[in-house]
Every structure is written in structure tokens, then in C-alpha cells.
Design an enzyme around this catalytic site. Structure first.
Site, PDB file in Angstrom:
ATOM      1  N   ASP A  19      45.823  50.437  21.641  1.00 49.68           N
ATOM      2  CA  ASP A  19      45.383  49.737  20.428  1.00 49.68           C
ATOM      3  C   ASP A  19      43.889  49.414  20.496  1.00 49.68           C
ATOM      4  OD1 ASP A  19      45.921  48.871  17.876  1.00 49.68           O
ATOM      5  OD2 ASP A  19      46.582  46.875  18.476  1.00 49.68           O
ATOM      6  N   LYS A  41      46.077  31.912  22.778  1.00 52.24           N
ATOM      7  CA  LYS A  41      46.796  32.633  21.735  1.00 52.24           C
ATOM      8  C   LYS A  41      48.232  32.138  21.701  1.00 52.24           C
ATOM      9  CE  LYS A  41      47.643  37.204  21.994  1.00 52.24           C
ATOM     10  NZ  LYS A  41      47.378  38.654  21.866  1.00 52.24           N
TER      11      LYS A  41
END
Length: 348
Positions: free
Chosen positions: A147, A51
Site C-alpha cells: 500500500d 492510531k
């Protein structure tokens, strides 16, 4: 900042090494507001997902938070972080590669039950709960994720789920019952009501339980809980609809449930509805959720109905569509959840 963690920090890579791992960023797996994810290969042959975050200024506190949160974990249902890169404004996270991508790619598809099947969905739901239980109660440092949503659940080659994306996570000492914090955390549609309003209750690991419950209902319904383009509120908010139609055969049939899969679907629905109780004290802990999954459907009570539609209005009013919620103090007070202790729905 990361250096202060000493031996607890994951392996650090130079930016040139990251370029070699990703073959100069040649294979894109996905993109988002955070940056781009590339497929790569480590020197030992292991496949990884890299990422690469957008270049940014400042101390990168969210980046450090993700590195140190996930760097402390080791569980079959939590994605493994192999390393990171922090070189000037260049930042990257190197994770184990998940060949089946994220859960949302399946549950929002045309025929999610055809692709995964109810048994696999059920196993995925339990796996996610086990991962959360580890984060909440089994780590040296308790982690509240903040989240939990289908996009942050990755699936390995066997479709075993792994919780990912710890950028918004909060580390807490396991012996502490209250943790003070500030900042915006979460995604609209999955954020617990106590994050919006202090009058609802304190923010705790049960905020993750709420998000988990919303995700469970999306897995059952095969659709997003909140659809902004639908005019009728009864159609717009799936938790409201499924509560009213739970006892009706046509309600379950609308979720692609057959007589053979009805018990699994109904159990997932009941657990999900308990998890999204408005008041945190009436929600189960994630450990309790796992216990509920082990019981037969007949042993599970229907929770009191909540003012679901009002929560959508509050969420839309109090939050920016692009960001997350404001937060309050968090505590870990647990109370048993059975309908025997709830003579009527809580007054909101």
C-alpha cells in the site's frame, strides 16, 4: 496471536494508559476509514501519534499484521512503532510523531514545488526507495508493503520520509522465492497490474515497485494520476500524458520545471516510468531503482510505452472502489532492466 511472537512483540499498553498518553483523546491529528489518530506524549516525554482503530469484532488479523510487520523493523525511513493496545474490541497503535504529516498534504497542494522544492522532493523519493529496499531485502523477514502511496509516507521535522501503515503488509521468509496468499491488498491507482490478472505475471516485491513508480509520477506532476472527473483519457491519466510530453519543454514546464531543475524532474519521471512497466519482469527491483538515481540522466534509457489507459479501465472494472485488489501467488524473480534487452514494448 500477538503473544505467540514472544519477545518480538512491541510493548503492550492498557487502554487506560492510552487515554493518559492522548490526554483523553484531546488532540486529533487525522481521521480515516480505519479510525482516528491522536497526538500524545509518553511518560518519558516523547511525542507520539496514537492510531485508535474503530472498535471491531473478530481476531483483528489486519491489526496483528501491522503490529508484527512494523515491530520487526528498524530503519531511518520506516516509521517506528513504540507500542500497541489490544484490549477486547479496543485497538490502538502508538507510533513516533511526525510533525510534517504525510506526503500527500504537500504534493497535492496549490504549489507543491514552492513548498518543498525539487531537491527536497528528490531526497524524499530516494529516502522512500531506501526504506523499501530495507523492507524487501534487509529485514530478517522480508516485508512486502502492498500500500505504498503518498498518504502512507510520513515526514519528520526535517522532511525525511518514513514508510507507514503496514496493515496490508505481507511477511515472507527471506529465503523463499514464492509466497502464496489470499485477500485484498492495495489502493486503486497504485496497485500493480499483476494483482488484477495472473496472466500479467506473479505478484512480488515488484508490486511495491509499481506503486512506488506511480507515486513518483504524482510527485512530479503535483496531481493524482487518475482523475475520475476528467472526460478526456489523455488528461485523465497522467502517466500517459507525461510519457508523450517528456521530450517537450512545455510538458516539463506544466510540472513547474525550470531549466535548473529539469534534470531532477526528468530523472524522477524516467525512473517512475520504468517502475510502472506492465510486466513485472521488465520493472527494476528497488535496489536497481537506487542505482538508477545515482546515474546521470544521459545514462538512463526511455522505457517502452505501455497501454496505460487500458490499465485504468481494467482496474475500474475488476475492483470495488472502496476496497483493494485480489491477489495471486508472489515470487521474487529479478531480471535486469535496460532498453537494450527490450527491442519492442511487451504485447499485452
Amino acid at each position: 496471536m500477538i503473544a505467540s511472537y514472544g519477545s518480538l512483540a512491541p510493548k503492550r499498553y492498557m487502554y487506560l494508559e492510552v487515554m493518559k498518553i492522548t490526554s483523553s483523546r484531546s488532540n486529533v491529528l487525522g481521521k480515516g476509514g480505519y479510525g482516528v489518530v491522536f497526538k500524545g506524549t509518553l511518560l518519558d516525554g516523547r511525542l507520539v501519534a496514537v492510531k485508535l482503530l474503530h472498535e471491531c469484532k473478530g481476531n483483528g488479523s489486519e491489526f496483528v499484521n501491522e503490529v508484527m510487520s512494523i515491530g520487526r523493523t528498524s530503519h531511518v525511513n520506516v516509521v517506528s512503532l513504540f507500542g500497541f493496545c489490544l484490549e477486547g474490541s479496543k485497538r490502538a497503535l502508538i507510533y513516533e510523531y511526525m510533525p510534517n504529516n504525510s506526503l500527500d498534504k504537500f504534493i497535492y497542494s496549490e504549489d507543491p514545488k514552492e513548498i518543498l522544492g525539487w531537491d527536497k522532493l528528490y531526497a524524499i523519493a530516494i529516502g522512500i526507495a531506501r526504506g523499501l529496499e530495507y523492507l524487501h531485502h534487509s529485514c530478517n523477514t522480508r516485508i512486502v508493503h502492498f500500500d505504498i502511496k503518498p498518504q502512507n509516507i510520513l515526514l519528520d521535522k526535517d522532511f525525511s520520509p518514513k514508510i507507514a501503515d503496514f496493515g496490508l503488509a505481507k511477511l515472507c521468509h527471506t529465503k523463499e522465492s514464492k509466497v502464496s496468499m489470499t485477500g485484498a491488498r492495495g489502493t486503486i491507482g497504485f496497485i500493480a497490474p499483476e494483482v488484477h490478472s495472473r496472466t500479467v505475471g506473479v505478484v512480488s516485491t515488484k508490486s511495491d515497485v509499481y506503486s512506488y513508480g506511480m507515486m513518483l509520477l504524482e510527485m512530479v506532476g503535483g496531481r493524482r494520476n487518475v482523475k475520475s472527473f476528467v472526460a478526456k483519457s489523455s488528461e485523465k491519466y497522467f502517466p500517459d500524458w507525461i510519457y508523450d510530453h517528456f521530450a517537450q519543454d512545455e510538458g516539463m514546464q506544466a510540472c513547474d520545471v525550470t531549466s535548473e531543475t529539469a534534470e531532477v524532474a526528468r530523472k524522477m519521471t524516467l525512473v517512475g516510468l520504468w517502475c510502472i512497466q506492465v510486466l513485472p519482469i521488465y520493472r527494476p527491483t528497488i535496489t536497481r531503482v537506487l542505482e538508477m538515481f545515482e546515474r546521470s540522466l544521459d545514462e538512463l534509457d526511455m522505457p517502452p510505452k505501455q497501454n496505460f489507459g487500458g490499465l485504468v479501465d481494467i482496474s475500474a472494472h475488476n475492483m470495488d472502489v472502496q476496497s483493494a485488489s485480489s491477489t495471486s501467488r508472489r515470487s521474487e524473480r529479478i531480471s535486469p532492466v535496460t532498453s537494450k534487452t527490450l527491442q519492442r514494448p511487451p504485447t499485452l
